[in-house]
Design a protein around this motif. Structure first.
Motif, PDB file in Angstrom:
ATOM      1  N   UNK A 166       0.779  -1.230   0.000  1.00 56.74           N
ATOM      2  CA  UNK A 166       0.000   0.000   0.000  1.00 56.74           C
ATOM      3  C   UNK A 166       0.807   1.274   0.000  1.00 56.74           C
ATOM      4  N   UNK A 167       2.066   1.223  -0.450  1.00 58.14           N
ATOM      5  CA  UNK A 167       2.910   2.425  -0.495  1.00 58.14           C
ATOM      6  C   UNK A 167       2.528   3.249  -1.731  1.00 58.14           C
ATOM      7  N   UNK A 168       2.090   4.476  -1.512  1.00 59.15           N
ATOM      8  CA  UNK A 168       1.569   5.291  -2.616  1.00 59.15           C
ATOM      9  C   UNK A 168       2.448   6.482  -2.979  1.00 59.15           C
ATOM     10  N   UNK A 169       3.455   6.771  -2.169  1.00 57.56           N
ATOM     11  CA  UNK A 169       4.263   7.959  -2.424  1.00 57.56           C
ATOM     12  C   UNK A 169       5.614   7.830  -1.743  1.00 57.56           C
ATOM     13  N   UNK A 170       6.539   8.696  -2.132  1.00 55.95           N
ATOM     14  CA  UNK A 170       7.841   8.728  -1.492  1.00 55.95           C
ATOM     15  C   UNK A 170       7.711   9.131  -0.023  1.00 55.95           C
ATOM     16  N   UNK A 171       6.768  10.020   0.257  1.00 56.63           N
ATOM     17  CA  UNK A 171       6.557  10.429   1.644  1.00 56.63           C
ATOM     18  C   UNK A 171       6.155   9.244   2.507  1.00 56.63           C
ATOM     19  N   UNK A 172       5.354   8.342   1.923  1.00 59.12           N
ATOM     20  CA  UNK A 172       4.960   7.148   2.690  1.00 59.12           C
ATOM     21  C   UNK A 172       6.157   6.243   2.953  1.00 59.12           C
ATOM     22  N   UNK A 173       7.057   6.153   2.010  1.00 56.17           N
ATOM     23  CA  UNK A 173       8.269   5.364   2.239  1.00 56.17           C
ATOM     24  C   UNK A 173       9.054   5.951   3.407  1.00 56.17           C
ATOM     25  N   UNK A 174       9.155   7.272   3.452  1.00 58.82           N
ATOM     26  CA  UNK A 174       9.872   7.909   4.559  1.00 58.82           C
ATOM     27  C   UNK A 174       9.198   7.625   5.900  1.00 58.82           C
ATOM     28  N   UNK A 175       7.873   7.664   5.917  1.00 57.37           N
ATOM     29  CA  UNK A 175       7.150   7.397   7.164  1.00 57.37           C
ATOM     30  C   UNK A 175       7.358   5.953   7.616  1.00 57.37           C
ATOM     31  N   UNK A 176       7.316   5.046   6.652  1.00 56.31           N
ATOM     32  CA  UNK A 176       7.501   3.629   6.991  1.00 56.31           C
ATOM     33  C   UNK A 176       8.935   3.375   7.439  1.00 56.31           C
ATOM     34  N   UNK A 177       9.890   4.010   6.764  1.00 60.82           N
ATOM     35  CA  UNK A 177      11.294   3.862   7.151  1.00 60.82           C
ATOM     36  C   UNK A 177      11.496   4.283   8.607  1.00 60.82           C
ATOM     37  N   UNK A 178      10.832   5.342   9.005  1.00 57.78           N
ATOM     38  CA  UNK A 178      10.944   5.824  10.379  1.00 57.78           C
ATOM     39  C   UNK A 178      10.323   4.850  11.362  1.00 57.78           C
ATOM     40  N   UNK A 179       9.203   4.249  10.982  1.00 59.10           N
ATOM     41  CA  UNK A 179       8.487   3.328  11.867  1.00 59.10           C
ATOM     42  C   UNK A 179       9.265   2.036  12.079  1.00 59.10           C
ATOM     43  N   UNK A 180       9.905   1.513  11.034  1.00 60.55           N
ATOM     44  CA  UNK A 180      10.580   0.215  11.163  1.00 60.55           C
ATOM     45  C   UNK A 180      11.982   0.346  11.747  1.00 60.55           C
ATOM     46  N   UNK A 186      11.906  -3.561   2.352  1.00 64.89           N
ATOM     47  CA  UNK A 186      11.771  -4.050   0.976  1.00 64.89           C
ATOM     48  C   UNK A 186      10.638  -3.302   0.287  1.00 64.89           C
ATOM     49  N   UNK A 187      10.872  -2.949  -0.972  1.00 62.18           N
ATOM     50  CA  UNK A 187       9.883  -2.231  -1.786  1.00 62.18           C
ATOM     51  C   UNK A 187       9.542  -3.075  -3.005  1.00 62.18           C
ATOM     52  N   UNK A 188       8.241  -3.198  -3.288  1.00 65.00           N
ATOM     53  CA  UNK A 188       7.765  -4.026  -4.394  1.00 65.00           C
ATOM     54  C   UNK A 188       7.477  -3.156  -5.615  1.00 65.00           C
ATOM     55  N   UNK A 189       8.208  -3.409  -6.706  1.00 63.94           N
ATOM     56  CA  UNK A 189       7.996  -2.700  -7.958  1.00 63.94           C
ATOM     57  C   UNK A 189       7.181  -3.587  -8.892  1.00 63.94           C
ATOM     58  N   UNK A 190       5.980  -3.124  -9.270  1.00 65.71           N
ATOM     59  CA  UNK A 190       5.147  -3.917 -10.175  1.00 65.71           C
ATOM     60  C   UNK A 190       4.484  -2.989 -11.178  1.00 65.71           C
ATOM     61  N   UNK A 191       4.612  -3.324 -12.456  1.00 63.90           N
ATOM     62  CA  UNK A 191       4.030  -2.505 -13.516  1.00 63.90           C
ATOM     63  C   UNK A 191       2.513  -2.469 -13.363  1.00 63.90           C
ATOM     64  N   UNK A 192       1.951  -1.275 -13.451  1.00 66.23           N
ATOM     65  CA  UNK A 192       0.514  -1.129 -13.315  1.00 66.23           C
ATOM     66  C   UNK A 192       0.053  -0.970 -11.875  1.00 66.23           C
ATOM     67  N   UNK A 193       0.986  -1.053 -10.925  1.00 63.93           N
ATOM     68  CA  UNK A 193       0.633  -0.869  -9.531  1.00 63.93           C
ATOM     69  C   UNK A 193       0.518   0.612  -9.184  1.00 63.93           C
ATOM     70  N   UNK A 196       4.907   4.396  -6.490  1.00 62.67           N
ATOM     71  CA  UNK A 196       5.707   5.217  -7.415  1.00 62.67           C
ATOM     72  C   UNK A 196       6.796   4.402  -8.099  1.00 62.67           C
ATOM     73  N   UNK A 197       7.092   4.765  -9.344  1.00 64.67           N
ATOM     74  CA  UNK A 197       8.168   4.124 -10.098  1.00 64.67           C
ATOM     75  C   UNK A 197       9.468   4.845  -9.763  1.00 64.67           C
ATOM     76  N   UNK A 198      10.377   4.129  -9.088  1.00 65.96           N
ATOM     77  CA  UNK A 198      11.600   4.748  -8.604  1.00 65.96           C
ATOM     78  C   UNK A 198      12.812   3.925  -9.004  1.00 65.96           C
ATOM     79  N   UNK A 199      13.924   4.608  -9.228  1.00 65.75           N
ATOM     80  CA  UNK A 199      15.171   3.914  -9.544  1.00 65.75           C
ATOM     81  C   UNK A 199      15.760   3.317  -8.275  1.00 65.75           C
ATOM     82  N   UNK A 200      16.731   2.433  -8.452  1.00 65.72           N
ATOM     83  CA  UNK A 200      17.399   1.853  -7.292  1.00 65.72           C
ATOM     84  C   UNK A 200      18.120   2.927  -6.479  1.00 65.72           C
ATOM     85  N   UNK A 201      18.702   3.897  -7.165  1.00 66.59           N
ATOM     86  CA  UNK A 201      19.386   4.985  -6.454  1.00 66.59           C
ATOM     87  C   UNK A 201      18.395   5.804  -5.639  1.00 66.59           C
TER      88      UNK A 201
END
Length: 273
Positions: A166-180, A186-193, A196-201
């Motif tokens: 259910x990660x919908x934005x970069x801000x959500x990744x930051x919030x989750x990173x803080x919580x864990x 781990x982030x799941x990249x799936x076409x059509x999901x 956000x589409x993000x590079x490894x960097x």
């Protein structure tokens, strides 16, 4: 196909890779052919439930997978690719805690590197039954408050990595990173999901340690086969002429790819280098 006793410590090797700087990519494969192509480009594979259900059963990933089928597939993968990381999606652990623990022990014996498990109730039993296997705990939640609550709970377990749905934005990744906290993420990249589409960097900059790419092989094959067969129909069944300087796949190229699965594993490494 190359068989033999797997080298010990597949889980520890993946654990050490995850601990290195950057985001570790694991490419989703759905059969031995897609794995053979993925192995030419990446050192890690993800056995996606979506792809396996589609390939093996011709069905959506809504609970049709039988664990013996998945275990048998992973065994074939490990035999052909003894040096690659293999992360396996075991969904909710196949209903019963006893079954989940049995599957984990089987996968560890045949050389899987790790598993993804969605069921929080089975998690502690699975953790107690693994010795080396990396365990990725998945939140399987969609509501924001529930996502954060489950992520925090999973981070407090002995799981090696946390996967948050259910990660919908970069801000959500930051919030989750803080919580864990310090737990690898781990982030799941799936076409059509919806994520956000993000590079490894970019992912590494957000504190993500592992990126799984569930379906690039499956969806690329879908499109390529559909276009090839549509073209064949338009041409009244005449095979296309060689496409000039563009990459042409024929019997020779396909056979050379597959022959590398029966050669010494260093032969594949030499091709990829």
């Amino acid at each position: 196909m190359l068989h033999g006793n797997p080298a010990p410590g597949y889980g520890q090797r993946l654990r050490e890779e995850i601990a290195t700087p950057g985001a570790t990519p694991l490419i989703g494969v759905y059969d031995m052919y897609s794995a053979s192509i993925a192995a030419e480009h990446y050192h890690g594979m993800f056995v996606s439930g979506f792809g396996f259900a589609a390939s093996y059963y011709g069905l959506p990933d809504i609970g049709f997978i039988a664990w013996p089928d998945m275990v048998a597939f992973v065994e074939r993968l490990r035999g052909a690719f003894p040096r690659h990381h293999l992360l396996v999606d075991i969904d909710d652990g196949y209903v019963d805690p006893e079954v989940a623990c049995h599957v984990v022990r089987r996968l560890e014996r045949i050389g899987a590197s790790g598993v993804i498990l969605e069921d929080l109730e089975k998690l502690n039993q699975v953790l107690a039954n693994r010795t080396d296997l990396v365990v990725v705990a998945r939140t399987d939640a969609t509501e924001e408050a529930d996502i954060l609550r489950r992520a925090e709970a999973l981070a407090e377990t002995e799981a090696d990595v946390v996967l948050v749905d259910g990660v919908r934005s970069e801000e959500w990744i930051r919030r989750i990173r803080k919580v864990v906290g310090d737990k690898p993420l781990l982030f799941n990249q799936i076409a059509g999901g919806k994520s956000p589409r993000l590079s490894l960097s970019e992912l590494a900059g957000l504190g993500v340690d592992v990126a799984i790419y569930s379906t690039p092989c499956l969806f690329a094959a879908h499109r390529a086969m559909d276009e090839a067969l549509a073209g064949l129909k338009v041409a009244d069944g005449r095979l296309p002429a060689p496409a000039g300087e563009s990459r042409q796949i024929g019997v020779r190229e396909s056979t050379e790819l597959l022959e590398r699965n029966i050669a010494h594993p260093r032969a594949r490494e030499a091709v990829r280098a």
